[in-house]
Design a protein around this motif. Structure first.
Motif, mmCIF file in Angstrom:
data_model
loop_
_atom_site.group_PDB
_atom_site.id
_atom_site.type_symbol
_atom_site.label_atom_id
_atom_site.label_comp_id
_atom_site.label_asym_id
_atom_site.label_seq_id
_atom_site.Cartn_x
_atom_site.Cartn_y
_atom_site.Cartn_z
ATOM 1 N N ALA A 1 0.862 -1.078 0.049
ATOM 2 C CA ALA A 1 -0.165 0.077 0.100
ATOM 3 C C ALA A 1 0.602 1.305 -0.030
ATOM 4 N N SER A 2 2.068 1.176 0.430
ATOM 5 C CA SER A 2 2.873 2.346 0.453
ATOM 6 C C SER A 2 3.802 2.559 -0.789
ATOM 7 N N LEU A 3 3.652 1.589 -1.771
ATOM 8 C CA LEU A 3 4.381 1.673 -2.877
ATOM 9 C C LEU A 3 3.916 2.813 -3.947
ATOM 10 N N SER A 4 4.676 3.279 -4.693
ATOM 11 C CA SER A 4 4.206 4.192 -5.777
ATOM 12 C C SER A 4 3.211 3.714 -6.533
ATOM 13 N N GLN A 5 2.417 4.319 -7.438
ATOM 14 C CA GLN A 5 1.166 4.016 -8.134
ATOM 15 C C GLN A 5 1.681 2.744 -9.391
ATOM 16 N N LYS A 6 2.813 3.375 -9.824
ATOM 17 C CA LYS A 6 3.407 2.290 -10.988
ATOM 18 C C LYS A 6 3.878 1.227 -10.416
ATOM 19 N N ASP A 7 4.105 0.917 -9.182
ATOM 20 C CA ASP A 7 4.755 -0.402 -8.621
ATOM 21 C C ASP A 7 3.852 -1.096 -8.048
ATOM 22 N N LYS A 8 2.466 -0.544 -8.031
ATOM 23 C CA LYS A 8 1.625 -1.273 -7.260
ATOM 24 C C LYS A 8 1.291 -2.643 -8.003
ATOM 25 N N ALA A 9 0.771 -2.321 -9.453
ATOM 26 C CA ALA A 9 0.376 -3.302 -10.234
ATOM 27 C C ALA A 9 1.269 -4.515 -10.443
ATOM 28 N N PRO A 10 2.471 -4.378 -10.494
ATOM 29 C CA PRO A 10 3.398 -5.603 -10.642
ATOM 30 C C PRO A 10 3.452 -6.285 -9.152
ATOM 31 N N ALA A 11 3.402 -5.548 -8.092
ATOM 32 C CA ALA A 11 3.585 -6.067 -6.842
ATOM 33 C C ALA A 11 2.349 -6.983 -6.499
ATOM 34 N N TYR A 12 1.058 -6.499 -6.877
ATOM 35 C CA TYR A 12 -0.188 -7.241 -6.441
ATOM 36 C C TYR A 12 -0.374 -8.338 -7.467
ATOM 37 N N LEU A 13 0.363 -8.223 -8.468
ATOM 38 C CA LEU A 13 0.244 -9.402 -9.689
ATOM 39 C C LEU A 13 0.970 -10.347 -9.322
ATOM 40 N N SER A 14 2.302 -10.303 -8.596
ATOM 41 C CA SER A 14 3.154 -11.275 -8.227
ATOM 42 C C SER A 14 2.497 -12.094 -7.236
ATOM 43 N N LEU A 15 1.496 -11.552 -6.402
ATOM 44 C CA LEU A 15 0.737 -12.396 -5.289
ATOM 45 C C LEU A 15 0.208 -13.774 -5.784
ATOM 46 N N LEU A 16 -0.589 -13.354 -7.135
ATOM 47 C CA LEU A 16 -1.540 -14.416 -7.569
ATOM 48 C C LEU A 16 -0.987 -15.701 -7.821
ATOM 49 N N PRO A 17 0.319 -15.806 -8.565
ATOM 50 C CA PRO A 17 0.701 -17.253 -8.704
ATOM 51 C C PRO A 17 1.326 -17.620 -7.342
ATOM 52 N N GLU A 18 1.655 -17.080 -6.345
ATOM 53 C CA GLU A 18 2.021 -17.417 -5.136
ATOM 54 C C GLU A 18 0.823 -18.191 -4.435
ATOM 55 N N ILE A 19 -0.325 -17.430 -4.476
ATOM 56 C CA ILE A 19 -1.520 -17.923 -3.830
ATOM 57 C C ILE A 19 -2.076 -19.005 -4.289
ATOM 58 N N GLN B 1 -10.168 -0.675 -1.919
ATOM 59 C CA GLN B 1 -9.154 0.436 -1.367
ATOM 60 C C GLN B 1 -9.042 1.541 -2.330
ATOM 61 N N ASP B 2 -9.434 2.584 -2.178
ATOM 62 C CA ASP B 2 -9.331 3.848 -3.176
ATOM 63 C C ASP B 2 -8.007 3.921 -3.191
ATOM 64 N N SER B 3 -7.089 3.899 -2.122
ATOM 65 C CA SER B 3 -5.567 4.301 -2.521
ATOM 66 C C SER B 3 -5.101 3.167 -3.568
ATOM 67 N N VAL B 4 -5.657 2.168 -3.835
ATOM 68 C CA VAL B 4 -4.750 1.353 -5.058
ATOM 69 C C VAL B 4 -5.111 1.758 -6.381
ATOM 70 N N GLY B 5 -6.432 2.294 -6.798
ATOM 71 C CA GLY B 5 -6.688 3.044 -7.974
ATOM 72 C C GLY B 5 -7.476 1.704 -9.025
ATOM 73 N N LEU B 6 -8.254 2.393 -10.003
ATOM 74 C CA LEU B 6 -9.193 1.509 -10.795
ATOM 75 C C LEU B 6 -8.369 0.767 -11.747
ATOM 76 N N VAL B 7 -7.242 1.460 -12.280
ATOM 77 C CA VAL B 7 -6.321 0.788 -13.294
ATOM 78 C C VAL B 7 -5.751 -0.599 -12.550
ATOM 79 N N VAL B 8 -5.004 -0.351 -11.537
ATOM 80 C CA VAL B 8 -4.625 -1.450 -10.881
ATOM 81 C C VAL B 8 -5.437 -2.447 -10.514
ATOM 82 N N GLY B 9 -6.631 -2.003 -10.016
ATOM 83 C CA GLY B 9 -7.654 -3.204 -9.769
ATOM 84 C C GLY B 9 -8.315 -3.983 -10.727
ATOM 85 N N ARG B 10 -8.209 -3.203 -12.065
ATOM 86 C CA ARG B 10 -8.745 -4.037 -13.309
ATOM 87 C C ARG B 10 -7.638 -5.017 -13.516
ATOM 88 N N GLN B 11 -6.466 -4.741 -13.597
ATOM 89 C CA GLN B 11 -5.138 -5.401 -14.043
ATOM 90 C C GLN B 11 -5.127 -6.822 -13.171
#
Length: 450
Positions: free
Chosen positions: A9-27, A50-60
């Motif tokens: 949640a503390s990452l910059s907006q452009k780094d959030k998408a790769p970070a959250y996406l990396s969790l999917l294969p692990e889970i 969470q509004d802080s994540v953003g719509l673009v990241v959520g859709r990805q």
């Protein structure tokens, strides 16, 4: 998982998408089903709500999850169903922002429910798909496929009322496709809707048409032919049904069906017996055995006592048919009796149909009014007079068996025409037999005395 989500949640907006996406294969690679479901819920809830994540990241993230689930990465269908349902519930408050992903999840859930034969539940899931929205409009051809699938699923659970509603929507879009499979499914739905609506004559014609389609499996075509025969038997007696019965009777495949006996008897206008009707009744579906209501006027007319029948101990007390099959058989036997008798009393017809004399008169009157029976009623003498049927109404042109031209002498007596034709035919047959015996020298004629 909670600590990782808080860290991302503390990452910059452009780094959030790769970070959250990396969790999917692990889970998804974990062996514990409960842990997979719990962690995926936490991830989806975070990226979507969470509004802080953003719509673009959520859709990805949501699109990647939909892709993974659709690719079969989770083999356990129950776990996959649980994840899809939980994801849909989590996204529900912000469904307008994730319509495309939600629609894909609904299609997946409908597939899973259909595999488990939960027809109505699968249909309801498809009903929730947004087909028209400001963000993405689905092509008419795709809408048609969705509507046809909903109709098919609802009919599996015999929900014909709601199925007809979606069938009407599909009928408006059927022109938008040339896909054979979709058109065949639509035509089958059309036949089944007519069947459930008790439009048996229309259903029989559509079923018979589909039974000739080469693209359909052989066993399915045989099933449709059988459905066509069943609907034709249940259809109202009259010239229109005679045409359909003739078409089915001429079909060589009909002879292999268990219902062929009743088909042939109805086509040949033979009177049906209760044992034959009982055997046929065992092949019917619940909606084809629905109880029918008699109008108050018909009930009153049928209940009027008959003075001559009052002394008869075996006189029927039935005031009308109770089911669709009951009505079809009674109307057929009434039509068949018109080929045997020139006239019949109300009491005699009642004994034949197992009805009160008043109910037998009511049935004959309605068939005459509707043009399905040719005759007249003499209420003074309590007689029903039958008129000879033209070739169009019987097994000739109306039945599709070809034109048969017969030259008959106009005697001016319509009720003796059939008798005259029988005499003429018998005499011709006798003459043919005698000629054959003479050619074989089996018969010799004595010469006339001078």
């Amino acid at each position: 998982m909670e600590s990782k989500l808080a860290q991302f949640a503390s990452l910059s907006q452009k780094d959030k998408a790769p970070a959250y996406l990396s969790l999917l294969p692990e889970i998804l690679s974990r062996s514990n089903p409960s842990a997979i479901a719990t962690d995926l819920h936490s991830l989806v809830d975070t990226v979507v709500n969470q509004d802080s994540v953003g719509l673009v990241v959520g859709r990805q993230v949501l699109s990647e999850l939909v892709k993974s689930l659709g690719g079969g990465i989770i083999k356990d269908n129950e776990l996959r169903k649980r994840i899809v349902e939980d994801t849909l519930a989590t996204v529900q408050p912000r469904i307008t922002s994730y319509e495309e992903q939600v629609n894909s999840l609904r299609f997946q859930l409908a597939d899973l429910l259909e595999e488990d034969e939960e027809w109505s539940e699968a249909a309801r899931v498809l009903m929730g798909i947004s087909l028209d929205s400001g963000q993405r409009t689905m092509p008419d051809e795709d809408k048609l496929r969705v509507y046809v699938r909903i109709v098919r699923l609802l009919l599996e659970d015999e929900d014909s009322v709601q199925a007809e509603s979606y069938y009407n929507r599909a009928a408006l879009l059927v022109h938008s496709t040339s896909d054979k499979e979709t058109l065949l499914q639509f035509k089958l739905c059309q036949a089944r809707i007519s069947d459930y609506a008790r439009k048996f004559l229309e259903a029989a014609m559509r079923y018979h048409e589909l039974s000739w389609v080469a693209e359909i499996d052989e066993e399915e075509r045989r099933h449709m032919l059988s459905a066509a025969v069943t609907c034709a038997v249940l259809a109202p007696a009259g010239p229109n049904r005679s045409r359909v019965l003739a078409s089915l009777y001429r079909d060589e495949r009909s002879a292999e069906l268990p219902t062929y006996n009743i088909l042939s008897k109805m086509f040949l206008d033979h009177i049906l017996r209760s044992a034959e009707v009982k055997d046929f009744e065992g092949t019917l579906k619940p909606h084809q055995l629905a109880i029918i209501a008699i109008s108050s006027n018909d009930r009153l007319a049928s209940a009027i006592p008959d003075a001559t029948a009052a002394n008869e101990p075996n006189t029927s007390t039935r005031t009308g048919p109770s089911t669709v099959l009951d009505r079809a058989v009674m109307e057929h036997n009434l039509l068949a009796s018109s080929n045997i008798y020139n006239n019949i009393t109300f009491r005699g017809l009642g004994a034949l149909l197992d009805l009160t004399p008043g109910a037998a008169e009511t049935m004959a009157r309605k068939m005459i009014e509707q043009g399905r029976l040719r005759g007249s009623i003499d209420q003074v003498d309590k007689l029903i007079w039958f008129q000879a049927r033209d070739e169009d109404d019987a097994q000739g042109k109306a039945g599709g068996l070809g034109d048969v031209e017969q030259v008959t002498e106009d005697t001016g007596a319509p009720f003796t025409k059939r008798w005259d034709m029988q005499i003429r035919t018998t005499a011709a047959n006798v003459e043919s037999i005698v000629q054959h015996l003479t050619e074989k020298n089996l018969v010799k004629f004595a010469s006339a005395a001078a």
